[in-house]
Each structure stands twice: as structure tokens, then as C-alpha cells.
Design a protein around this motif. Sequence first.
Motif, PDB file in Angstrom:
ATOM      1  N   GLU A  13       0.811  -1.219   0.000  1.00 39.35           N
ATOM      2  CA  GLU A  13       0.000   0.000   0.000  1.00 39.35           C
ATOM      3  C   GLU A  13       0.845   1.269   0.000  1.00 39.35           C
ATOM      4  OE1 GLU A  13      -3.221   0.263  -0.489  1.00 39.35           O
ATOM      5  OE2 GLU A  13      -3.368  -1.913  -0.716  1.00 39.35           O
ATOM      6  N   CYS A  14       1.852   1.346   0.891  1.00 40.83           N
ATOM      7  CA  CYS A  14       2.588   2.610   1.017  1.00 40.83           C
ATOM      8  C   CYS A  14       4.037   2.509   0.530  1.00 40.83           C
ATOM      9  CB  CYS A  14       2.539   3.121   2.450  1.00 40.83           C
ATOM     10  SG  CYS A  14       3.597   2.225   3.589  1.00 40.83           S
ATOM     11  N   GLY A  15       4.489   1.285   0.183  1.00 34.86           N
ATOM     12  CA  GLY A  15       5.824   1.144  -0.391  1.00 34.86           C
ATOM     13  C   GLY A  15       6.970   1.140   0.616  1.00 34.86           C
ATOM     14  N   ARG A  16       6.672   1.234   1.917  1.00 38.52           N
ATOM     15  CA  ARG A  16       7.765   1.192   2.901  1.00 38.52           C
ATOM     16  C   ARG A  16       8.474  -0.151   2.849  1.00 38.52           C
ATOM     17  NH1 ARG A  16       4.678   4.809   5.519  1.00 38.52           N
ATOM     18  NH2 ARG A  16       5.814   6.616   6.306  1.00 38.52           N
ATOM     19  N   GLU A  17       9.783  -0.096   3.095  1.00 37.77           N
ATOM     20  CA  GLU A  17      10.577  -1.327   2.994  1.00 37.77           C
ATOM     21  C   GLU A  17      10.891  -1.898   4.372  1.00 37.77           C
ATOM     22  OE1 GLU A  17      13.824  -1.121   0.226  1.00 37.77           O
ATOM     23  OE2 GLU A  17      12.771   0.461  -0.887  1.00 37.77           O
ATOM     24  N   TYR A  18      10.991  -3.217   4.402  1.00 33.07           N
ATOM     25  CA  TYR A  18      11.276  -3.942   5.641  1.00 33.07           C
ATOM     26  C   TYR A  18      12.298  -5.032   5.353  1.00 33.07           C
ATOM     27  CZ  TYR A  18       7.103  -1.662   7.503  1.00 33.07           C
ATOM     28  OH  TYR A  18       6.192  -0.722   7.906  1.00 33.07           O
ATOM     29  N   PRO A  19      13.057  -5.455   6.381  1.00 35.56           N
ATOM     30  CA  PRO A  19      13.975  -6.575   6.160  1.00 35.56           C
ATOM     31  C   PRO A  19      13.188  -7.875   5.960  1.00 35.56           C
ATOM     32  CG  PRO A  19      13.924  -5.959   8.483  1.00 35.56           C
ATOM     33  CD  PRO A  19      13.121  -4.924   7.745  1.00 35.56           C
ATOM     34  N   ALA A  20      13.836  -8.869   5.363  1.00 33.81           N
ATOM     35  CA  ALA A  20      13.177 -10.160   5.102  1.00 33.81           C
ATOM     36  C   ALA A  20      13.091 -10.974   6.395  1.00 33.81           C
ATOM     37  CB  ALA A  20      13.939 -10.928   4.028  1.00 33.81           C
ATOM     38  N   GLU A  21      12.154 -10.578   7.240  1.00 30.27           N
ATOM     39  CA  GLU A  21      11.940 -11.277   8.510  1.00 30.27           C
ATOM     40  C   GLU A  21      10.531 -11.842   8.583  1.00 30.27           C
ATOM     41  OE1 GLU A  21      13.013  -8.318  11.383  1.00 30.27           O
ATOM     42  OE2 GLU A  21      15.136  -8.394  10.798  1.00 30.27           O
ATOM     43  N   ALA A  22      10.184 -12.379   9.777  1.00 29.69           N
ATOM     44  CA  ALA A  22       8.860 -12.992   9.942  1.00 29.69           C
ATOM     45  C   ALA A  22       7.810 -11.912  10.193  1.00 29.69           C
ATOM     46  CB  ALA A  22       8.896 -13.993  11.089  1.00 29.69           C
ATOM     47  N   LEU A  23       7.506 -11.154   9.153  1.00 27.72           N
ATOM     48  CA  LEU A  23       6.564 -10.033   9.231  1.00 27.72           C
ATOM     49  C   LEU A  23       5.550 -10.166   8.127  1.00 27.72           C
ATOM     50  CD1 LEU A  23       9.172  -7.113   9.270  1.00 27.72           C
ATOM     51  CD2 LEU A  23       7.851  -7.930  11.242  1.00 27.72           C
ATOM     52  N   ASN A  24       4.331  -9.660   8.346  1.00 33.36           N
ATOM     53  CA  ASN A  24       3.380  -9.680   7.237  1.00 33.36           C
ATOM     54  C   ASN A  24       2.607  -8.390   7.069  1.00 33.36           C
ATOM     55  OD1 ASN A  24       1.945 -10.359   9.651  1.00 33.36           O
ATOM     56  ND2 ASN A  24       0.228 -10.977   8.385  1.00 33.36           N
ATOM     57  N   VAL A  25       2.670  -7.490   8.060  1.00 33.87           N
ATOM     58  CA  VAL A  25       1.880  -6.269   7.977  1.00 33.87           C
ATOM     59  C   VAL A  25       2.779  -5.049   8.174  1.00 33.87           C
ATOM     60  CG1 VAL A  25      -0.083  -5.005   8.925  1.00 33.87           C
ATOM     61  CG2 VAL A  25      -0.121  -7.478   8.928  1.00 33.87           C
ATOM     62  N   CYS A  26       2.529  -4.014   7.381  1.00 34.59           N
ATOM     63  CA  CYS A  26       3.265  -2.752   7.503  1.00 34.59           C
ATOM     64  C   CYS A  26       2.907  -2.065   8.815  1.00 34.59           C
ATOM     65  CB  CYS A  26       2.889  -1.866   6.312  1.00 34.59           C
ATOM     66  SG  CYS A  26       3.538  -0.197   6.408  1.00 34.59           S
ATOM     67  N   ASP A  27       3.916  -1.634   9.534  1.00 33.77           N
ATOM     68  CA  ASP A  27       3.707  -0.980  10.818  1.00 33.77           C
ATOM     69  C   ASP A  27       2.994   0.352  10.703  1.00 33.77           C
ATOM     70  OD1 ASP A  27       4.501  -2.550  12.849  1.00 33.77           O
ATOM     71  OD2 ASP A  27       6.606  -1.909  12.813  1.00 33.77           O
ATOM     72  N   TYR A  28       3.117   0.997   9.555  1.00 31.90           N
ATOM     73  CA  TYR A  28       2.539   2.328   9.384  1.00 31.90           C
ATOM     74  C   TYR A  28       1.095   2.271   8.945  1.00 31.90           C
ATOM     75  CZ  TYR A  28       7.133   4.250  10.061  1.00 31.90           C
ATOM     76  OH  TYR A  28       8.330   4.589  10.617  1.00 31.90           O
ATOM     77  N   CYS A  29       0.832   1.525   7.864  1.00 34.99           N
ATOM     78  CA  CYS A  29      -0.515   1.593   7.291  1.00 34.99           C
ATOM     79  C   CYS A  29      -1.262   0.266   7.402  1.00 34.99           C
ATOM     80  CB  CYS A  29      -0.437   2.042   5.833  1.00 34.99           C
ATOM     81  SG  CYS A  29       0.099   0.751   4.718  1.00 34.99           S
ATOM     82  N   PHE A  30      -0.616  -0.724   8.017  1.00 31.27           N
ATOM     83  CA  PHE A  30      -1.204  -2.058   8.194  1.00 31.27           C
ATOM     84  C   PHE A  30      -1.475  -2.757   6.858  1.00 31.27           C
ATOM     85  CE2 PHE A  30      -3.328  -0.480  12.399  1.00 31.27           C
ATOM     86  CZ  PHE A  30      -2.075  -0.320  12.964  1.00 31.27           C
ATOM     87  N   GLY A  31      -0.858  -2.287   5.794  1.00 29.49           N
ATOM     88  CA  GLY A  31      -0.989  -2.960   4.502  1.00 29.49           C
ATOM     89  C   GLY A  31      -0.163  -4.242   4.492  1.00 29.49           C
ATOM     90  N   PRO A  32      -0.446  -5.138   3.544  1.00 29.00           N
ATOM     91  CA  PRO A  32       0.289  -6.392   3.474  1.00 29.00           C
ATOM     92  C   PRO A  32       1.692  -6.220   2.898  1.00 29.00           C
ATOM     93  CG  PRO A  32      -1.290  -6.267   1.690  1.00 29.00           C
ATOM     94  CD  PRO A  32      -1.508  -5.046   2.532  1.00 29.00           C
TER      95      PRO A  32
END
Lengths: 81, 430
Positions: free
Chosen positions: B11-30
Motif C-alpha cells: 500500500e505505502c511502499g515502505r521497505e522492511y527486512p526479510a523477517e517474519a513479518l506480514n503487515v506494515c507498521d505504518y498503514c497495516f498494509g500487506p
Amino acid sequence: MMGTQRVKFTFMTQLVKEPIIYQLGQNFNLVTNIRRADVREDMGWVVLELDGDETEIQRGLDWVSAIGVRVDPVSGDVIEG
Amino acid sequence: MAFVKGLMCRECGREYPAEALNVCDYCFGPLEVVYDYATISDVISRERISQGPLSIWRYQDLLPANGDDPVDIMAGYTPLIKARNLGKSLGLRNLYIKNDSVNPSFSFKDRVVSVAATKAVEFEFDTLACASTGNLACSVAAHAARAGIRAVVFIPWDLERGKVIGAAIYGPTMVSVEGTYDEVNRLCSEVADNYPWAFVNINMRPYYAEGSKTLGYEVAEQLGWRIPDHVVIPSASGAMFTKIWKGFNELACLGLLDGVDASSFGPDQNTVHHPAVTTKMHMAQAEGCAPIVTAWANGQPHVSPVRPNTIAKSLAIGNPADGIYAIRVLKESGGSAYAVPEADVVDGIKLLAETEGIFTETAGGVTVSALKNLADSGAIKPDELTVVYITGNGLKTQEAVEDVVNPLSIKPSMGAFEDVISQRIAVGGR
Ligand SMILES: Cc1ncc(COP(=O)(O)O)c(C=O)c1O
Ligand SMILES: [Zn+2]
């Protein structure tokens, strides 16, 4: 106990105009933090985080459901085929 | 070695490391996996793929987990069969069935779970978990057994016997929840938040979902590095639908399809559409749970959740995580979406079994009925290359078709046999 919960509200027609999220904050003493939303004339959804006492979060969500808002987890159903 | 750069919010294009995550912390997008396609295009070739294992791991360069030692019970590389009889009955001369009902735990879920399980082991989780109405539970339990880690599977109490046993046999901790579909959902989201487990479709979801791309790769490889004019796909969350499309487009961009020039992926890899990918993507849902079809039919910009009420339990997702992205694929590909009447689901199962000798579950009945609708309406022309994805096995939903059992019951004598057989033949029965 204090807690946070991420939820998605989906609501239809007449509820679009109601100040639901304001009331949720006031009546249940919750901090509401909207992250994404799309509200149109006839329907809308809001993705938000609720901060507060866990029993109050639950009571608040029960109230929201009771007035006809659909409450779902933010990332869709977790139960799958 | 996996060619993964990290994760990115859809949704917002923010980047995250390849960890055990599924939801964006900012917008809760996948979140979705971002690949290093430049390096992939340097190493990948048809030849390299053809020398790989006869499982989804032959496409390991395009999967987000380390393929050197995957949790592999040989998911994938399932048959693609020319469906002459079914084709004839529907007026289609170029119809193929991708028979994914013959995976190790008897559904396409083995593709996604093999990737999720491999990733879970990489992340050093000791428990693989899911909430499921069947197929996913079977696959999670089987892959955990193979990986030598614990499985915890949550199921609704009223599940079909074939699915309960098909999961229990692998020795998972099975939790049968007495409650509505919504209650099971809520409970499992809460458990996932509070236990340090690898929930395949929650904290492993970005990796898990990528496994379905192999349904696109395999069909292309089996057709001699061509893609179909039409595909028909059953949808629940909509993830598989979007990933098959992504798979076709990746192959095109990497220059692996016949007569197609490689092209760049652009900034948003996940929405890239190579102009040579002209496959029309057709979606099948059952009427009792068709939130994506409804949104598509009404031109809605979002998917309104529904309460599922369908015999196709494996497609019963009322609030589909990838619904909105599936709608984008429908639009981009010029496809269509059809809600199959509940009464037609069993007819679809029987039609496939009686014409092609393939016994599929209710989800497959939905898919075959949708195919029939597309053929009858002329949306698919007789000579167009069409692939229908059959994703689950009929032995798991036997309850749906119990009425087919109608044997000639006789005493053990030749006379009794000759009586009944002559009657049956006289009325043209079988
Ligand atoms: C047999 C079968 N086919 C299709 C699907 C739909 O997959 P998706 O959720 O990726 O749309 C499922 C499970 O959800 C399934 O079990
Ligand atoms: Zn985001």
C-alpha cells in the motif's frame, strides 16, 4: 490490562455519516489511530488501531458490531481452506 | 541461495527486512517479497530449471527461501493433461487440466506450505501452525513432520472427515474449535499474536503466498514455455489468482517464454505487466461465498466481507486478504469472475470425474462449473488454449457426492448377476 488491537471496520449507507470512531474514543476511553481509510457516499472502510484497557477494547468492539459495523482483522481472514 | 532483497508494503511502499513479518507498521498494509531480479536474470535459464528437482524447488531462483535444503515432500510438478473428453463435451478443442489434486497431501497447498515451512526452519521456529478448513491443515501437518518440528493446527469442529483424518495422521496437535467461522478467525489471530510460532499464512504469509507462482511457471514449462490464452482458477483469499499472474509476468520479463523479449521489472515489481502476457484470468467462486466476484460485478473499489455459506469449504473466505489485488489482475488481464450456483458444484465434480477420470473436491467442482459457463457463453473460443486449475482432491469431500454410490446389490449367484446386469444394460445404464 492495557492493550492494542488492529481492526478493520466496514460500514454501509446510513452509518457512513455517524461519528462512530469519535464515540468509540469517548465512550470507552480508547485512543483511536486511523491508518488507512476509504469512505464513500454509500459505504466505507477504516483500518485503525485501538489503544486502551483490554476489556474496554472488547466492549467497544461489541458496541460497534451491535450498531451494524462489520469488524474484521486487518489482514483478512486467517482461517484458510 | 534465495535472491531476496527484503519486504515491501503493497500500500505505502515502505521497505522492511526479510523477517517474519506480514503487515506494515505504518498503514497495516500487506507486505510482499522484493527480489533481486538483476541477479536472477543472470543465473536463470530454461536449462537450469529443467535440471532441477521434480518439485516446486526447480524454480528455487524465483522462490523466497533457500532451496539448497528445502522442506520438500515433492510438492508440485503435477500433471498437465490434455482434456479431450471434457473439451468435447464443452466444445473446446484446446483444453488442459492442471491436476494439482495429486500433490503429496492432495491439494495445491503443498506448494505454499513447502515454502513457508522452509522459511520457518530458516528463521529457527520450532512450531508450524495454521487455522484451516482442511487442506492447509493437512499440508502444514505433513510438512512439519518432514521438517521434524511441531505442528499446531486449528480446525472448526464441523469439518469433513477426510480432512480431519488427512491432517491428524501426520501427528499434529489438533485443536478443534467449537464456534462460528468468525470466532475461529478471531481466536486464531489472537493466538498468532501471543505465541512465537510460524503461522504459515500470518507471519510467514509474504513467503508462503509466493509458492503459488509455481502454478504459473509449471504450466508454462509444460506447454513448452508458452502461456495459455485463458486460465480458470478457484479463489478464496485471491492469493493464488494473483500469484499465477505474477508467475507468467516474471517468466516474460526474464525472457523465458518462447518468442518473448526480456524486459525490466520497473519500480513496483508486483504489479508489473509484460505486454506479451495476454492470458485472460478467469476466477471461480461459489455463490455462497463470492465476495471478490460480487465486488468485480458491481465495479466496487473494495471487497465487502461476507459470511460464508457454501459447500465449497476450502473456498470459504469471507474477508479475502488479496481480494483487492485479485480485482486488479482481473482488470489488467481482461478476465472475468463467476459465482457458481451451489447446486452446480457437485455437477462440476461429476462432469470432471466422468469425462477425465479425475476426482476433485468441491473447489474443483466450482472451477469446472465456471469453465462450463465460460465455454457456454462463448467467452472462451473453441480453439483457444485454456488451462483449468484443479487444486484439491475429491477423497477429502466425499460427503458431497455420496449419492453416486448405487451398486447392483446381489446374492452371490450367477443367476442373480445375470438378472441385474441385463436390466442395467437394457436401460442403457452403467
Ligand atoms: C483446493 C483449494 N483451491 C483453491 C483455494 C484458494 O486459494 P487462495 O486462498 O489462494 O485463493 C484453496 C484454499 O484456500 C483450496 O484449498
Ligand atoms: Zn504500508
